[in-house]
Every structure is written in structure tokens, then in C-alpha cells.
Enzyme design. Structure first.
Site, PDB file in Angstrom:
ATOM      1  N   CYS A  89     -76.288 -64.151 -32.992  1.00  0.00           N
ATOM      2  CA  CYS A  89     -75.098 -63.285 -33.066  1.00  0.00           C
ATOM      3  C   CYS A  89     -74.130 -63.496 -31.914  1.00  0.00           C
ATOM      4  O   CYS A  89     -72.956 -63.158 -32.023  1.00  0.00           O
ATOM      5  CB  CYS A  89     -75.523 -61.820 -33.141  1.00  0.00           C
ATOM      6  SG  CYS A  89     -76.483 -61.486 -34.619  1.00  0.00           S
TER       7      CYS A  89
ATOM      8  N   HIS B  18     -69.216 -57.752 -31.267  1.00  0.00           N
ATOM      9  CA  HIS B  18     -70.068 -58.140 -32.386  1.00  0.00           C
ATOM     10  C   HIS B  18     -70.334 -56.900 -33.238  1.00  0.00           C
ATOM     11  O   HIS B  18     -70.611 -55.824 -32.712  1.00  0.00           O
ATOM     12  CB  HIS B  18     -71.376 -58.708 -31.840  1.00  0.00           C
ATOM     13  CG  HIS B  18     -72.396 -58.931 -32.909  1.00  0.00           C
ATOM     14  ND1 HIS B  18     -72.102 -59.600 -34.076  1.00  0.00           N
ATOM     15  CD2 HIS B  18     -73.698 -58.558 -32.994  1.00  0.00           C
ATOM     16  CE1 HIS B  18     -73.187 -59.635 -34.825  1.00  0.00           C
ATOM     17  NE2 HIS B  18     -74.159 -59.009 -34.208  1.00  0.00           N
TER      18      HIS B  18
ATOM     19  N   ASN C 177     -73.293 -56.891 -40.689  1.00  0.00           N
ATOM     20  CA  ASN C 177     -73.507 -57.805 -39.554  1.00  0.00           C
ATOM     21  C   ASN C 177     -73.478 -59.246 -40.076  1.00  0.00           C
ATOM     22  O   ASN C 177     -74.387 -59.669 -40.774  1.00  0.00           O
ATOM     23  CB  ASN C 177     -74.856 -57.471 -38.902  1.00  0.00           C
ATOM     24  CG  ASN C 177     -75.151 -58.338 -37.686  1.00  0.00           C
ATOM     25  OD1 ASN C 177     -74.485 -59.354 -37.450  1.00  0.00           O
ATOM     26  ND2 ASN C 177     -76.163 -57.960 -36.926  1.00  0.00           N
TER      27      ASN C 177
END
Ligand SMILES: CC(C)(COP(=O)(O)OP(=O)(O)OC[C@H]1O[C@@H](n2cnc3c(N)ncnc32)[C@H](O)[C@@H]1OP(=O)(O)O)[C@@H](O)C(=O)NCCC(=O)NCCS
Length: 322
Positions: A114, A249, A279
Site C-alpha cells: 500500500c 492512503h 482500499n
């Protein structure tokens, strides 16, 4: 003269199919209420046949080049951040290169899950400032739907597919006020078992599925994101009050709220897309950056902080004046 990497364009690409929480609840034992309350997620896009990490990355790259007013041949560096490449090798960045029709450039993938986009931006910025590159495509692209365990409701509801891209270009100026002003990366490999994929070519000869201890990841995320943001602002010699937009993020709306509270940042300075994209790992920061650029929130001269944390753990941030 000060040489910096300046932002020339942004772009994104999402799979055609959008899947709401209600649709997901038809096949997974979950509910719209649970997902919204715990994560803020309402929707995600899921890649269909023919949609891959490289094809989404190519779409995002084309949009970023269009905004920059550049042609593919102007690019001499492609860095693609992904944990879900089309093939184990070669790098998906080379598939993007071929799809764009670029005869020769540097092209490689970065694997930092990520925080991959922050890693990719930092490497591209170093190469641009050193003179090794002039114009870079930096892309985050993922098809996490293909490494999810769809029987595990504690993880499968959290992720989505997509791609975001930026074009960075070298610019020399006397004041160096524009462009990437600072960046900082971190990794702590002791936390492997909190967020990982249980397979790989060298261990199981399979791709594996994502595994996560959500609550523990959550605790680390808030601490690490707040501290790296403070670090990059200090490196840039700026105060957190000067931030126009925080582009974090997008893992969980509660992580974003808790980080903003810890830093005493107003929630309306935080770009939030987790509700519509879920996500998307390395793609989430450039997707959010592109959205807030195209809807007019981000204006020339604005001070942005991009930040992310992910499996490894890895985490990082950068300060960018547009
Ligand atoms: C995953 C996460 C949303 C879980 O939220 P939580 O509040 O910690 O929830 P818990 O794990 O304590 O689970 C609470 C209950 O909900 C249940 N549950 C878990 N997933 C569920 C789902 N999709 N639908 C319905 N119920 C669910 C659990 O089984 C548990 O039930 P129990 O109390 O009967 O055992 C949260 O921990 C999180 O977001 N963590 C960070 C994850 C992350 O961002 N990772 C990526 C970083 S890059």
C-alpha cells in the site's frame, strides 16, 4: 539553480464493474451497515475479464499524459507500484511501456504494497533530481480482487481494484518552491505476519491470498502515518498548518479521521475516496490525487502531503507543491 520534480499531470482508471456493499452482502456474510460503520467503504470496483493491473495502469498513464500535454515518447522512466503484477516477471511497467508504444525508457516495478506509490514517487524524484531521468510516469495499479480470500469476510470487503498515475518532470528554478520538497520512507519487516500474502513463486509456487490482523494493523497505521507526516513537514521546513490537502492512503475512514485528529488537521483538508474505491493499495493515493485535481479542489500553488502505510510494514510520505 535548484532542480526539482514537478507534477505535470494526473490520471486514473477504474474497472467497469462497481460493486456496492449490498451486492457484496449477497455472497459474503456481511452487511452495508457493518462495512460503512467500521470502514466508511460503500463501493469498490472489481476487475473483469481482460482488465488487469497493466491494462488499468496503461489507462491511468494515458490520462496523466493527456493532462500533461505530453506524448508517450516524452517519457524516459516508468515506475509501477504494484503487489498484483500481471506476471511474476517481467515487470508490469514494461507491459505499460509496450502498450504506450515507447521505444526505449527505464521501466520497472516497485513492491511495497500500500505504500508502493510513495516508494515509487521517491525513487522517481531521486532519479529526476540526479539527472538520470527527465520525465517520469509514476503509477500505482492493483487488482487485489484476485488475491483476496472471498470466504474471509474480515478482509474481502475492504479492498478494490484500480489505477492512478502521475507525470513528474524536471524543473530548474532559483527558488525551488514548486515540486517535491521532501520525502521519507520507512520499513519494519518484523511485522510481516500482520499483513501478508500466504504464497509466492519461491515458497508455494502459487500466488497466495491476502491475510491480515486488522486491529493490529489499524493501531500501527495511525502511529506511523502521524509520525512520518511530521517528519516530512520538518524536512521541508514547513508547519502542518501550511498543508492545503492531505492525500492519504485510503484504507479506512476511521484511520484517516484518527490520523487527522492526532495531527490537529481539519477533516476538510483530507481527501477521502475510500467510500467509493475501498482500499486499492498502491493505487489509492494517485486515485485520490487525480480525483481532487480534476474536481478542482487542488489548485496551483497548493501544498500537498501524500502518505501511505502498508504490508511489511512499509510507510512513507512526501510533501509536494503543485
Ligand atoms: C478490519 C477492520 C475494519 C475490522 O474492524 P474492527 O472494528 O477491528 O472489527 P473486529 O475485527 O474487532 O470485528 C468485530 C466483529 O465484526 C465481525 N466482522 C468482521 N468482518 C465482518 C464483516 N465483513 N461483516 C460483518 N461482520 C464482520 C467479526 O467477526 C467480529 O465479530 P465478533 O465480535 O462476534 O467476533 C479494522 O480493524 C481495520 O480497518 N483495520 C485496518 C485494516 C487496514 O486498513 N488494512 C490495510 C492497511 S494498508
Amino acid at each position: 539553480m535548484i532542480r526539482r520534480s514537478v507534477l505535470l499531470g494526473t490520471g486514473s482508471a477504474l474497472p467497469v464493474r462497481a460493486v456496492s456493499n449490498a451486492e457484496l452482502a449477497q455472497t459474503v456474510e456481511t452487511s452495508d451497515e457493518w462495512i460503512v460503520e467500521r470502514t466508511g467503504i460503500r463501493n469498490r470496483h472489481i476487475a473483469g475479464e481482460g482488465e488487469t493491473t497493466a491494462s488499468l495502469a496503461t489507462g491511468a498513464a494515458r490520462a496523466a499524459l493527456d493532462m500533461a500535454g505530453l506524448s508517450p515518447q516524452d517519457i524516459d522512466l516508468i515506475i509501477l507500484a504494484t503487489a498484483t503484477p500481471d506476471q511474476t516477471f517481467p515487470a508490469s511497467a514494461t507491459l505499460v511501456q509496450a502498450a504506450l508504444g515507447i521505444d526505449d525508457c527505464v521501466a520497472f516495478d516497485v513492491a511495497a504494497v500500500c505504500s508502493g506509490f510513495l516508494y515509487a514517487v521517491t525513487v522517481a524524484d531521486s532519479m529526476i533530481r540526479s539527472g538520470a531521468a527527465q520525465r517520469a510516469l509514476v503509477i500505482g495499479s492493483e487488482t487485489f480482487s484476485r488475491i483476496l480470500d472471498w470466504e474471509d469476510r474480515t478482509t474481502c470487503v475492504l479492498f478494490g481494484d484500480g489505477a492512478g498515475a502521475i507525470v513528474l518532470g524536471a524543473e530548474e528554478s532559483t527558488d525551488g518552491k514548486r515540486g517535491i520538497l521532501s520525502s521519507k520512507l520507512h520499513a519494519d519487516g518484523r511485522h510481516n505476519q500482520l499483513l501478508y500474502v500466504d504464497g509466492g513463486p519461491s515458497t508455494t509456487q502459487t500466488v497466495g491470498k491476502l491475510r491480515m490482523k486488522g486491529q493490529e494493523v489499524f493501531r500501527h497505521a495511525v502511529v506511523n502515518l502521524a509520525s512520518v507526516l511530521t517528519e516530512v513537514m520538518e524536512l521541508a521546513g514547513l508547519a502542518p498548518t501550511e498543508i492545503d490537502w492531505l492525500i492519504p492512503h485510503q484504507a479506512n475512514a476511521r484511520i484517516l479521521d484518527a490520523t487527522a485528529r492526532k495531527l490537529k488537521l481539519s477533516p476538510d483538508k483530507v481527501v477521502m475516496t475510500v467510500d467509493r474505491h475501498a482500499n486499492t493499495s498502491a493505487a489509492s493515493v494517485p486515485l485520490a490525487l487525480d480525483l481532487a485535481t480534476r474536481d478542482g479542489r487542488i489548485q496551483p500553488g497548493d501544498l500537498l502531503v501524500l502518505e501511505a502505510m502498508g504490508g511489511g510494514f512499509t510507510w512513507g510520505a512526501c510533501v509536494l507543491r503543485v
